[in-house]
Design a protein around this motif. Structure first.
Motif, PDB file in Angstrom:
ATOM      1  N   ASN A 364       0.829  -1.205   0.000  1.00 29.58           N
ATOM      2  CA  ASN A 364       0.000   0.000   0.000  1.00 29.58           C
ATOM      3  C   ASN A 364       0.861   1.252   0.000  1.00 29.58           C
ATOM      4  N   ASN A 365       0.374   2.293  -0.661  1.00 31.53           N
ATOM      5  CA  ASN A 365       1.105   3.557  -0.706  1.00 31.53           C
ATOM      6  C   ASN A 365       1.342   4.144   0.685  1.00 31.53           C
ATOM      7  N   SER A 366       0.473   3.818   1.642  1.00 31.58           N
ATOM      8  CA  SER A 366       0.638   4.356   2.995  1.00 31.58           C
ATOM      9  C   SER A 366       1.976   3.945   3.604  1.00 31.58           C
ATOM     10  N   SER A 367       2.541   2.832   3.130  1.00 29.24           N
ATOM     11  CA  SER A 367       3.838   2.381   3.649  1.00 29.24           C
ATOM     12  C   SER A 367       4.959   3.350   3.313  1.00 29.24           C
ATOM     13  N   SER A 368       4.755   4.168   2.299  1.00 26.39           N
ATOM     14  CA  SER A 368       5.837   5.041   1.843  1.00 26.39           C
ATOM     15  C   SER A 368       6.018   6.269   2.731  1.00 26.39           C
ATOM     16  N   ILE A 369       5.015   6.638   3.536  1.00 25.17           N
ATOM     17  CA  ILE A 369       5.055   7.919   4.252  1.00 25.17           C
ATOM     18  C   ILE A 369       6.215   7.974   5.241  1.00 25.17           C
ATOM     19  N   LEU A 370       6.323   6.967   6.094  1.00 27.18           N
ATOM     20  CA  LEU A 370       7.409   6.977   7.072  1.00 27.18           C
ATOM     21  C   LEU A 370       8.759   6.701   6.415  1.00 27.18           C
ATOM     22  N   LEU A 371       8.752   6.022   5.261  1.00 27.93           N
ATOM     23  CA  LEU A 371      10.003   5.863   4.508  1.00 27.93           C
ATOM     24  C   LEU A 371      10.514   7.219   4.041  1.00 27.93           C
ATOM     25  N   ILE A 372       9.609   8.028   3.499  1.00 30.87           N
ATOM     26  CA  ILE A 372       9.992   9.366   3.023  1.00 30.87           C
ATOM     27  C   ILE A 372      10.567  10.180   4.174  1.00 30.87           C
ATOM     28  N   LEU A 508      -7.930   4.717   8.978  1.00 28.68           N
ATOM     29  CA  LEU A 508      -7.961   6.044   9.592  1.00 28.68           C
ATOM     30  C   LEU A 508      -7.109   6.080  10.862  1.00 28.68           C
ATOM     31  N   ILE A 509      -7.205   5.015  11.668  1.00 26.27           N
ATOM     32  CA  ILE A 509      -6.412   4.959  12.902  1.00 26.27           C
ATOM     33  C   ILE A 509      -4.925   4.872  12.564  1.00 26.27           C
ATOM     34  N   GLU A 510      -4.584   4.094  11.538  1.00 22.32           N
ATOM     35  CA  GLU A 510      -3.175   3.986  11.142  1.00 22.32           C
ATOM     36  C   GLU A 510      -2.658   5.329  10.647  1.00 22.32           C
ATOM     37  N   LEU A 511      -3.508   6.075   9.990  1.00 23.07           N
ATOM     38  CA  LEU A 511      -3.124   7.406   9.531  1.00 23.07           C
ATOM     39  C   LEU A 511      -2.772   8.296  10.726  1.00 23.07           C
ATOM     40  N   LEU A 512      -3.602   8.241  11.773  1.00 20.91           N
ATOM     41  CA  LEU A 512      -3.314   9.019  12.982  1.00 20.91           C
ATOM     42  C   LEU A 512      -2.015   8.556  13.648  1.00 20.91           C
ATOM     43  N   ASN A 513      -1.805   7.247  13.680  1.00 20.82           N
ATOM     44  CA  ASN A 513      -0.576   6.727  14.269  1.00 20.82           C
ATOM     45  C   ASN A 513       0.660   7.188  13.498  1.00 20.82           C
ATOM     46  N   THR A 514       0.524   7.234  12.170  1.00 23.73           N
ATOM     47  CA  THR A 514       1.629   7.707  11.333  1.00 23.73           C
ATOM     48  C   THR A 514       1.919   9.175  11.611  1.00 23.73           C
ATOM     49  N   LEU A 515       0.865   9.963  11.755  1.00 21.67           N
ATOM     50  CA  LEU A 515       1.051  11.379  12.093  1.00 21.67           C
ATOM     51  C   LEU A 515       1.786  11.524  13.423  1.00 21.67           C
ATOM     52  N   GLU A 516       1.426  10.694  14.381  1.00 22.93           N
ATOM     53  CA  GLU A 516       2.092  10.751  15.695  1.00 22.93           C
ATOM     54  C   GLU A 516       3.582  10.459  15.572  1.00 22.93           C
ATOM     55  N   GLN A 517       3.918   9.489  14.705  1.00 24.39           N
ATOM     56  CA  GLN A 517       5.331   9.151  14.579  1.00 24.39           C
ATOM     57  C   GLN A 517       6.103  10.292  13.910  1.00 24.39           C
ATOM     58  N   ILE A 518       5.484  10.948  12.928  1.00 26.20           N
ATOM     59  CA  ILE A 518       6.139  12.104  12.308  1.00 26.20           C
ATOM     60  C   ILE A 518       6.276  13.229  13.334  1.00 26.20           C
ATOM     61  N   ALA A 519       5.247  13.402  14.144  1.00 26.07           N
ATOM     62  CA  ALA A 519       5.249  14.476  15.148  1.00 26.07           C
ATOM     63  C   ALA A 519       6.300  14.256  16.226  1.00 26.07           C
ATOM     64  N   ASP A 520       6.690  13.003  16.426  1.00 30.37           N
ATOM     65  CA  ASP A 520       7.592  12.666  17.527  1.00 30.37           C
ATOM     66  C   ASP A 520       8.943  13.377  17.432  1.00 30.37           C
ATOM     67  N   SER A 521       9.344  13.759  16.205  1.00 32.69           N
ATOM     68  CA  SER A 521      10.647  14.405  16.034  1.00 32.69           C
ATOM     69  C   SER A 521      10.531  15.929  15.936  1.00 32.69           C
ATOM     70  N   THR A 522       9.322  16.468  16.186  1.00 36.92           N
ATOM     71  CA  THR A 522       9.138  17.922  16.121  1.00 36.92           C
ATOM     72  C   THR A 522       8.809  18.461  17.514  1.00 36.92           C
ATOM     73  N   THR A 523       9.068  19.756  17.706  1.00 37.56           N
ATOM     74  CA  THR A 523       8.895  20.337  19.050  1.00 37.56           C
ATOM     75  C   THR A 523       7.726  21.307  19.154  1.00 37.56           C
ATOM     76  N   THR A 524       7.278  21.850  18.018  1.00 42.11           N
ATOM     77  CA  THR A 524       6.134  22.771  18.041  1.00 42.11           C
ATOM     78  C   THR A 524       5.139  22.357  16.975  1.00 42.11           C
ATOM     79  N   MET A 525       3.901  22.817  17.128  1.00 40.72           N
ATOM     80  CA  MET A 525       2.879  22.489  16.142  1.00 40.72           C
ATOM     81  C   MET A 525       3.195  23.109  14.783  1.00 40.72           C
TER      82      MET A 525
END
Length: 716
Positions: A364-372, A508-525
């Protein structure tokens, strides 16, 4: 020129040497031929040599030859290859089946003086996606999501390519509510919605087939135009496409069909691999040749892939082999957690100099997001074979951004208006209209409490929402996401909307989880949102890395026809590949065989190094590795003392209770009901989403939509 001279000449000019089966395919030109070409067997070279032989040796004029393939890219590739092999010959007509159908339709409409307009591509005027969006909203009173739109378009293409009659549309399971009504109105709009007849790409196939069936003059002209027709990638050809070709070769039957039923992976788009298995029934005099020597992959890969595909029943009994030497065994890697997969890949790939030789393949294309995200941080360039940026523009992502925007200024009524229905507060449109009339630049939550008529239960929720927003200011982006999901009730809303509108909640839940993982390396919104925008841009611009020193990211579907020294197949877990298919007695066996073929296609992209990667946990939940990995392991280690892998029979879902309450209006406080699990009880509270029932052993809450759908409640 004799055929021996032809082969010698091409060997001297191009260094091309054909094996005996390839030569026989080149020399077989009268009557129907089915050429079954295993992966890496040199099919394109054989087709080009066959066309050259027709012209140089048999004296056939290039204009009398028609070569049809599945995609524009394939047609262009064949044309370029032909020019390299035969630079002094005029070009043969290489095209897609859609292009051929369009010629027929255009000629027919010109004679009938019918004005028409295509509604796909970059044509001005009417647009297929806009038309379908409008129709969906008019019928379902809810905007269609991008995922649903793609599913709807695929459904329309499927029923047309398989020529499925209207009375059977309902039997095709998709999650689009009122799909038959939408398609009927779509077809009516194309006929009556504009001064011109509106056509999509699939209409061209349907109409071309009808014209060739009913218009003898046009049929005869096209039959007389070509003496030889070749079709490539025919395992991807649909029923209506096969019928068009059948009509064109009716007289001379000089047809060469090049295909591999083991690589048929597009049944969801209407591909008809069974047609290949029935080829002798359709063309009794057909010759069938099997090109099974693989020139691409090492012996280790070829032997395992050949054994793996044999579990399928609906295939020709052929054995792929290679004379290439062994290189190394297929590597199986099981990681502890999904979140370390990208890091593992980076560690492996960072030691490779020629990145163009490396591909990462996923279902699935969703696999590419965290790779990018990970490859960008590691400064490793990549090229995406098929860019799909729906993730970054998904309505859930837009909602999350708006929840965050509101935290910077809670008086922003315009922002609140975009997401008020996504709070777990059951806000109504009428309440939103009252709020918009209040223009005092105060917090939307204060104004809701002071100036809007609320239900009793809403007051407490609004106070809670306000306190949550107060706490957001000092929180990390990851923590803010968790507050939106839990404290603001966004995840509960997703559950409700998934049941109501047929969304895939897990996605939808996996999408939110992916967002959380991207957010983990940022400090502000702000940094988090900028990161999303950066990744979106990176995905779009990756196309400029094609042909450069960059790793290829591709879905398994889009990888067909490609080859790489090193291939990593990732996210190999149960539910992704194989996906959860239907029971065998409901057509699940055919679906499963396609899953096997898809895995096989991925394996056979690799030349020397193939690695299969799974993991034990994904976003804190345990997952099972793909059963295909265990099968590969057992093929490589037949003497292991493990029991043979047995596929688990799926437990059929409990059918909905025919006596269950189906009407929402019947659910009222005080109603005595019987729950199929908990027994007799009484409804003590009921709102838009949940009802609470008091049983002898205590109170329990239930989702109303689920109870109605499954018939969990009866009137006592």
């Amino acid at each position: 020129m004799q055929f021996g001279d032809f082969f010698t000449k091409k060997k001297n000019e191009l260094g091309v040497t054909l094996n005996e089966v390839q030569k026989e395919a080149v020399l077989t030109n009268e009557g129907p031929l089915l050429l079954l070409a295993s992966p890496g067997s040199g099919k394109t070279t054989t087709i080009i040599m066959k066309i050259g032989y027709l012209i140089e040796v048999l004296g056939v004029h290039p204009s009398r030859i028609k070569a049809v393939t599945f995609s524009r890219a394939s047609a262009k590739d064949m044309e370029e290859r032909f020019q390299r092999f035969f630079p002094d010959l005029p070009l043969v007509d290489f095209s897609t089946i859609h292009s051929l159908a369009y010629q027929v339709v255009r000629e027919y409409f010109a004679k009938q003086r019918i004005e028409y307009q295509l509604i796909e591509g970059n044509n001005e005027g009417y647009n297929k996606k806009i038309i379908l969006r409008d129709i969906y909203k008019a019928i379902n009173h809810e905007p269609i999501t991008e995922d649903q739109l793609e599913e709807l378009i695929t459904f329309i293409s499927y029923i047309k390519n398989k020529l499925i009659p209207e009375n059977e549309w309902s039997s095709i399971s998709i999650s689009i509510p009122k799909k038959e009504q939408i398609v009927k109105r779509y077809e009516q709009f194309k006929t009556n919605g504009s001064p011109k007849l509106l056509l999509d790409f699939d209409d061209m196939l349907i109409i071309a087939n009808q014209v060739l069936e009913n218009n003898k003059d046009i049929l005869r002209r096209y039959q007389e135009r070509y003496d030889y027709i070749l079709t490539d990638e025919s395992q991807d050809t649909s029923l209506v496409q096969h019928f068009i070709i059948e009509k064109l070769v009716q007289q001379h039957q000089n047809l060469c069909v090049v295909a591999d039923e083991d690589q048929s992976i597009y049944s969801w788009r209407g591909a008809e691999p069974q047609y290949l298995l029935d080829f002798k029934k359709i063309y009794p005099n057909a010759k069938i040749l099997m090109m099974v020597q693989n020139y691409r992959s090492s012996k280790d890969i070829v032997e395992v892939a050949n054994t793996f595909i044999k579990q399928n029943k609906k295939r020709y009994n052929k054995n792929m082999f290679t004379e290439n030497p062994s290189h190394e065994r297929i590597k199986i890697k099981s990681l502890k957690d999904y979140q370390v997969q990208a890091t593992y890949l980076i560690n492996q790939i960072s030691t490779i100099d020629n990145l163009q030789d490396v591909a990462i393949l996923y279902r699935n294309n969703s696999s590419s997001i965290l790779l990018i995200d990970a490859f960008d941080k590691a400064n490793i360039p990549f090229y995406m074979k098929d860019v799909d940026n729906r993730f970054f523009h998904h309505w859930v992502v837009e909602d999350i951004k708006n929840f965050m925007r509101l935290s910077y200024n809670t008086s922003r009524v315009d922002v609140f208006e975009r997401i008020y229905s996504k709070f777990n507060g059951y806000f109504k449109l009428s309440q939103m209209e009252q709020l918009k009339k209040v223009q005092n630049n105060e917090s939307v939550f204060d104004n809701l409490l002071s100036s809007v008529k609320l239900e009793d239960y809403q007051n407490k929720k609004i106070v809670h929402f306000k306190k949550t927003y107060d706490r957001m200011h000092d929180a990390s982006p990851k923590r803010v996401l968790q507050m939106i999901r839990d404290d603001l009730g966004f995840e509960r809303v997703l559950e409700y909307r998934s049941e109501k509108f047929g969304y895939n909640l897990n996605n939808l839940i996996e999408l939110l989880n992916t967002l959380e993982q991207i957010a983990d390396s940022t400090t502000t919104m702000v940094e988090f949102v900028n990161r999303l925008n950066h990744l979106d841009s990176l995905m779009k611009t990756s196309k400029f890395n094609k042909g450069k020193n960059a790793v290829t990211f591709s879905t398994l579907h889009s990888s067909k026809g490609l080859e790489f020294q090193t291939v990593y197949m990732i996210d190999l877990i149960d539910g992704i590949i194989p996906s959860h298919t239907k029971d065998e007695d409901e057509g699940g066996e055919e679906e499963r065989e396609e899953e096997v073929r898809l895995f096989y296609v991925g394996m056979t992209r690799a030349i020397a190094h193939l690695e299969l990667i799974s993991y034990a946990r994904k976003f804190h939940a345990p997952v099972k590795k793909s059963e295909f990995i265990d099968q590969v392991h057992q093929i490589m280690h037949p003497n292991d003392q493990k029991k043979p892998i047995k596929r688990e029979k799926k437990v059929k879902e409990r059918p909905a209770n025919p006596n269950g309450i189906k009407e929402r209006s019947l659910l009222k406080v005080g109603l005595k009901v019987k729950h199929i699990v908990f027994g007799p009880g009484e409804i003590v509270s009921c709102d838009d989403e949940l009802l609470e029932i008091r049983f002898n052993n205590g109170k329990k809450k239930f989702q109303i939509a689920t109870c109605l759908k499954q018939g969990f409640l009866e009137i006592e």
